[in-house]
Design a protein around this motif. Sequence first.
Motif: not given
Length: 415
Positions: A165-173, A121-133
């Motif tokens: 980092a060019r694409l910071p890592v906020l977390g993942g799934f 997850a590179h953004s808060r939006h990525d984290l949001e959609s990953m939690s839904r996923w």
Amino acid sequence: MRYSSLALLRGALTSHRHWQPAWTSPEPRPAYDVVIVGAGGHGLATAYYLAKNHGVTSVAVIERGWLGGGNTGRNTTVLRSNYLFRESARIYDFSLKLYEGLSRELNFNIMLSQRGHVMLAHSRHDLESMSRWVNTMHMHGIDAALLNREEVGARAPALDLSPRARLPVLGGFLQPRAGTARHDAVAWGYARAASRLGVDIIQECEVTGFVRNGAGVTGVETTRGRIGAERVAIAAAGHSSVLAQLAGFRLPVTSYALQAMVTEPLKPRLDTVVISPGTGVYVSQSDKGEMVIGGSLDLFASYAQRGSFAVMQSVIAGTLAMFPSFSRLRLMRQWAGIVDVVHDSSPIIGPTPIPGLYINCGWGTGGFKAIPAGGWTLAHVLATGRNHEFAEAFQLERFTSGRFVDEAAAAGIAH
Ligand SMILES: Cc1cc2nc3c(=O)[nH]c(=O)nc-3n(C[C@H](O)[C@H](O)[C@H](O)COP(=O)(O)OP(=O)(O)OC[C@H]3O[C@@H](n4cnc5c(N)ncnc54)[C@H](O)[C@@H]3O)c2cc1C
């Protein structure tokens, strides 16, 4: 002959003279109950399950090159079932479950390694959609977990987790049961098991046309003569639309080159599969130690199994954005396969508009993981005349009814 430690020991004591070819290479017979075009994983698995599940052993698999030489032997070997829609989750998880027992079932080590698959997850939006996923996957009964940045770092210490980092890592799934398997072994294992059950595998034999009886198909024309069949199945991935054209119908499939590359081998450095949705790049480490790198499609229709330099360059740039220390590695090999992409990134498994002709295609960039289920469900419709329940949503007629299973987001890489 069964492969076992005892067989190895016996081989060691007898200078390994007792080994037999893993499959036979017979001359084609004049006719079979079922002819399958394409000896990739899907064609071979279909032949195996026809014989094993349905007792249909008068089967030929016709391959224009060598078995497993198409996308099955060219892919980056990632297995997972983290799809969004119920229909997809069901068939891909069924496939993963079949993979979990496949070495034992085929008596062939497919080197399954369930090392997990992490989507960054590179953004808060990525984290949001990953939690839904993740929640959706739990509803489908499939393993999945959200990770914070430290948990991602613990699984992939070579990742650049710094704020610069060019694409910071906020977390993942994470899907813990996901992983990799040896691609050649999957093809060889199915080929050997199918051959043992009586299936003929005919290599270096190209299908050049279809034998017609009125509206229906009653065999194939090949470079080694005509072969009759009660039913014919196409499992030809990137060449599906070429074969459909020979048979007289159109498929909503576009063929693109998808490339992959490996670095020189190094000591164990990455014990999971990592994908960045920001760059479309994914990386894993093979058992030999090579970093196996894949990325986005060459987005122009092509049948050249090479891939373009521009895409290779952007895939390497994406890899280095994730793992800057890999810049010291030499790239050893690069190649491409021709993948069969459909608009909703979901497969087509079932009958065609031509009576007697069936098809398994549309897996695009992600059909290695689906080989057991693709073979199982195609064998079912070939043997019984009825679609398997897991394939019901994946019929060709959805392109006229509009009932798509749009998995573009979960298909892993951009297309
Ligand atoms: C670089 C790359 C990376 C990939 N990574 C992954 C991944 O990590 N995970 C994943 O799940 N999937 C991945 N895929 C996709 C996956 O490889 C394919 O979806 C899958 O292997 C398709 O299997 P298949 O049996 O349908 O096709 P193939 O293995 O391509 O087999 C089709 C066969 O049909 C034969 N054929 C074609 N025309 C004819 C003819 N006229 N007569 C006779 N034979 C014919 C071909 O020679 C070929 O051997 C990747 C693909 C590529 C190219």
